[in-house]
Design a protein around this motif. Sequence first.
Motif, PDB file in Angstrom:
ATOM      1  N   HIS A 129       8.071 -72.752   3.495  1.00 42.80           N
ATOM      2  CA  HIS A 129       9.325 -72.508   2.791  1.00 42.80           C
ATOM      3  C   HIS A 129       8.995 -71.972   1.406  1.00 42.80           C
ATOM      4  O   HIS A 129       8.003 -72.367   0.795  1.00 42.80           O
ATOM      5  CB  HIS A 129      10.146 -73.799   2.676  1.00 42.80           C
ATOM      6  CG  HIS A 129      10.579 -74.348   4.006  1.00 42.80           C
ATOM      7  ND1 HIS A 129      11.633 -73.837   4.721  1.00 42.80           N
ATOM      8  CD2 HIS A 129      10.084 -75.373   4.753  1.00 42.80           C
ATOM      9  CE1 HIS A 129      11.777 -74.507   5.851  1.00 42.80           C
ATOM     10  NE2 HIS A 129      10.845 -75.450   5.897  1.00 42.80           N
ATOM     11  N   ARG A 130       9.815 -71.041   0.918  1.00 43.75           N
ATOM     12  CA  ARG A 130       9.576 -70.503  -0.415  1.00 43.75           C
ATOM     13  C   ARG A 130       9.754 -71.608  -1.455  1.00 43.75           C
ATOM     14  O   ARG A 130      10.600 -72.472  -1.296  1.00 43.75           O
ATOM     15  CB  ARG A 130      10.541 -69.348  -0.684  1.00 43.75           C
ATOM     16  CG  ARG A 130      10.264 -68.135   0.202  1.00 43.75           C
ATOM     17  CD  ARG A 130      11.166 -66.980  -0.155  1.00 43.75           C
ATOM     18  NE  ARG A 130      10.826 -65.821   0.665  1.00 43.75           N
ATOM     19  CZ  ARG A 130      11.438 -64.646   0.573  1.00 43.75           C
ATOM     20  NH1 ARG A 130      12.418 -64.470  -0.293  1.00 43.75           N
ATOM     21  NH2 ARG A 130      11.068 -63.646   1.348  1.00 43.75           N
ATOM     22  N   PRO A 131       8.931 -71.587  -2.522  1.00 41.47           N
ATOM     23  CA  PRO A 131       7.978 -70.533  -2.896  1.00 41.47           C
ATOM     24  C   PRO A 131       6.597 -70.660  -2.244  1.00 41.47           C
ATOM     25  O   PRO A 131       5.781 -69.763  -2.387  1.00 41.47           O
ATOM     26  CB  PRO A 131       7.857 -70.715  -4.409  1.00 41.47           C
ATOM     27  CG  PRO A 131       8.032 -72.191  -4.608  1.00 41.47           C
ATOM     28  CD  PRO A 131       9.058 -72.611  -3.569  1.00 41.47           C
ATOM     29  N   LEU A 132       6.319 -71.786  -1.534  1.00 40.71           N
ATOM     30  CA  LEU A 132       4.991 -71.964  -0.945  1.00 40.71           C
ATOM     31  C   LEU A 132       4.676 -70.890   0.091  1.00 40.71           C
ATOM     32  O   LEU A 132       3.503 -70.542   0.297  1.00 40.71           O
ATOM     33  CB  LEU A 132       4.891 -73.354  -0.307  1.00 40.71           C
ATOM     34  CG  LEU A 132       4.899 -74.547  -1.273  1.00 40.71           C
ATOM     35  CD1 LEU A 132       4.864 -75.851  -0.496  1.00 40.71           C
ATOM     36  CD2 LEU A 132       3.718 -74.473  -2.233  1.00 40.71           C
ATOM     37  N   LEU A 133       5.704 -70.352   0.742  1.00 42.32           N
ATOM     38  CA  LEU A 133       5.476 -69.316   1.742  1.00 42.32           C
ATOM     39  C   LEU A 133       4.842 -68.074   1.143  1.00 42.32           C
ATOM     40  O   LEU A 133       4.147 -67.327   1.828  1.00 42.32           O
ATOM     41  CB  LEU A 133       6.811 -68.943   2.408  1.00 42.32           C
ATOM     42  CG  LEU A 133       6.768 -67.875   3.503  1.00 42.32           C
ATOM     43  CD1 LEU A 133       5.842 -68.296   4.649  1.00 42.32           C
ATOM     44  CD2 LEU A 133       8.156 -67.579   4.033  1.00 42.32           C
ATOM     45  N   TRP A 134       5.060 -67.851  -0.149  1.00 42.38           N
ATOM     46  CA  TRP A 134       4.480 -66.682  -0.797  1.00 42.38           C
ATOM     47  C   TRP A 134       2.951 -66.776  -0.883  1.00 42.38           C
ATOM     48  O   TRP A 134       2.279 -65.774  -1.074  1.00 42.38           O
ATOM     49  CB  TRP A 134       5.061 -66.500  -2.194  1.00 42.38           C
ATOM     50  CG  TRP A 134       6.471 -65.982  -2.177  1.00 42.38           C
ATOM     51  CD1 TRP A 134       7.002 -65.104  -1.284  1.00 42.38           C
ATOM     52  CD2 TRP A 134       7.510 -66.301  -3.105  1.00 42.38           C
ATOM     53  NE1 TRP A 134       8.325 -64.855  -1.590  1.00 42.38           N
ATOM     54  CE2 TRP A 134       8.660 -65.576  -2.702  1.00 42.38           C
ATOM     55  CE3 TRP A 134       7.591 -67.121  -4.229  1.00 42.38           C
ATOM     56  CZ2 TRP A 134       9.871 -65.653  -3.379  1.00 42.38           C
ATOM     57  CZ3 TRP A 134       8.798 -67.204  -4.908  1.00 42.38           C
ATOM     58  CH2 TRP A 134       9.925 -66.474  -4.476  1.00 42.38           C
ATOM     59  N   VAL A 135       2.405 -67.996  -0.758  1.00 38.85           N
ATOM     60  CA  VAL A 135       0.945 -68.167  -0.846  1.00 38.85           C
ATOM     61  C   VAL A 135       0.246 -67.471   0.318  1.00 38.85           C
ATOM     62  O   VAL A 135      -0.602 -66.591   0.097  1.00 38.85           O
ATOM     63  CB  VAL A 135       0.555 -69.652  -0.928  1.00 38.85           C
ATOM     64  CG1 VAL A 135      -0.967 -69.808  -0.870  1.00 38.85           C
ATOM     65  CG2 VAL A 135       1.107 -70.280  -2.204  1.00 38.85           C
ATOM     66  N   PRO A 136       0.549 -67.806   1.593  1.00 36.66           N
ATOM     67  CA  PRO A 136      -0.125 -67.080   2.689  1.00 36.66           C
ATOM     68  C   PRO A 136       0.223 -65.599   2.710  1.00 36.66           C
ATOM     69  O   PRO A 136      -0.632 -64.769   3.035  1.00 36.66           O
ATOM     70  CB  PRO A 136       0.373 -67.793   3.957  1.00 36.66           C
ATOM     71  CG  PRO A 136       1.620 -68.492   3.548  1.00 36.66           C
ATOM     72  CD  PRO A 136       1.424 -68.872   2.112  1.00 36.66           C
ATOM     73  N   GLN A 137       1.465 -65.258   2.353  1.00 36.13           N
ATOM     74  CA  GLN A 137       1.834 -63.847   2.308  1.00 36.13           C
ATOM     75  C   GLN A 137       1.026 -63.106   1.238  1.00 36.13           C
ATOM     76  O   GLN A 137       0.566 -61.984   1.458  1.00 36.13           O
ATOM     77  CB  GLN A 137       3.331 -63.701   2.034  1.00 36.13           C
ATOM     78  CG  GLN A 137       4.210 -64.186   3.176  1.00 36.13           C
ATOM     79  CD  GLN A 137       5.690 -64.126   2.842  1.00 36.13           C
ATOM     80  OE1 GLN A 137       6.083 -63.941   1.692  1.00 36.13           O
ATOM     81  NE2 GLN A 137       6.530 -64.292   3.843  1.00 36.13           N
ATOM     82  N   GLY A 138       0.859 -63.743   0.089  1.00 36.05           N
ATOM     83  CA  GLY A 138       0.088 -63.136  -0.997  1.00 36.05           C
ATOM     84  C   GLY A 138      -1.383 -62.995  -0.653  1.00 36.05           C
ATOM     85  O   GLY A 138      -2.010 -61.983  -0.998  1.00 36.05           O
ATOM     86  N   ILE A 139      -1.933 -63.990   0.046  1.00 32.61           N
ATOM     87  CA  ILE A 139      -3.337 -63.909   0.456  1.00 32.61           C
ATOM     88  C   ILE A 139      -3.535 -62.763   1.453  1.00 32.61           C
ATOM     89  O   ILE A 139      -4.532 -62.040   1.401  1.00 32.61           O
ATOM     90  CB  ILE A 139      -3.806 -65.243   1.065  1.00 32.61           C
ATOM     91  CG1 ILE A 139      -3.777 -66.349   0.004  1.00 32.61           C
ATOM     92  CG2 ILE A 139      -5.224 -65.110   1.637  1.00 32.61           C
ATOM     93  CD1 ILE A 139      -4.103 -67.731   0.544  1.00 32.61           C
ATOM     94  N   CYS A 140      -2.564 -62.579   2.346  1.00 36.00           N
ATOM     95  CA  CYS A 140      -2.629 -61.443   3.283  1.00 36.00           C
ATOM     96  C   CYS A 140      -2.629 -60.125   2.520  1.00 36.00           C
ATOM     97  O   CYS A 140      -3.395 -59.208   2.845  1.00 36.00           O
ATOM     98  CB  CYS A 140      -1.443 -61.487   4.243  1.00 36.00           C
ATOM     99  SG  CYS A 140      -1.516 -62.793   5.488  1.00 36.00           S
TER     100      CYS A 140
END
Length: 198
Positions: A129-140
């Motif tokens: 769930h955002r904002p934590l979801l941005w972590v795997p997306q950002g790493i990608c």
Amino acid sequence: MKRPTESQTFHPLTDVISRIRSVADQPEVSVGRILEAAGQAGVLPLIFVPALIAATPLSGIPGVSMVCGVLIALFSAELILGMKEFYLPDRLKRKTIDGNKLDHAMARITPMMEWVERHTGQRLSFLFHRPLLWVPQGICLLSGMAMPFLEFIPFSGSIAATGVCLLVMAMLTRDGVVFLFAMLPYAVGAWLLVRFLL
């Protein structure tokens, strides 16, 4: 390329592979056709497909890791920005890959994907769930940006692609344990990078 709705984004990993194999029936298959087939299964497969290709022995073909890295970065950025349509330059759409090699690589990796599906579940789902979801997306995103440069360091591009595969698997299945496991390839990659530089 239109972006599917959120309800369409969860599909089995083997379904994505099956869609790829369905178009690998020609001597040469274009990147555009591969992504078009996979994209029917949702948003995340658009990132998963080039990562999966770069994680297999296909990465040994000159330029494959570079193109896959660009695709991963492009789709990750558009996903983070919440764009309603995904843009893919015509030059990248026209890039081709050997159909027989693609089908063989997907066939070899299917049992592994089936095993993953049997052993994943919605664990630690708060991580998606955002904002934590941005972590795997950002790493990608960062992984894709780095892959064209990592092509000059043996195996490092494939390691980064493996990390992206695991991150997308985690987001598809909403399994936080897989997300934590996805950090291992990056630890290995960092160790290899330090050894290469020193």
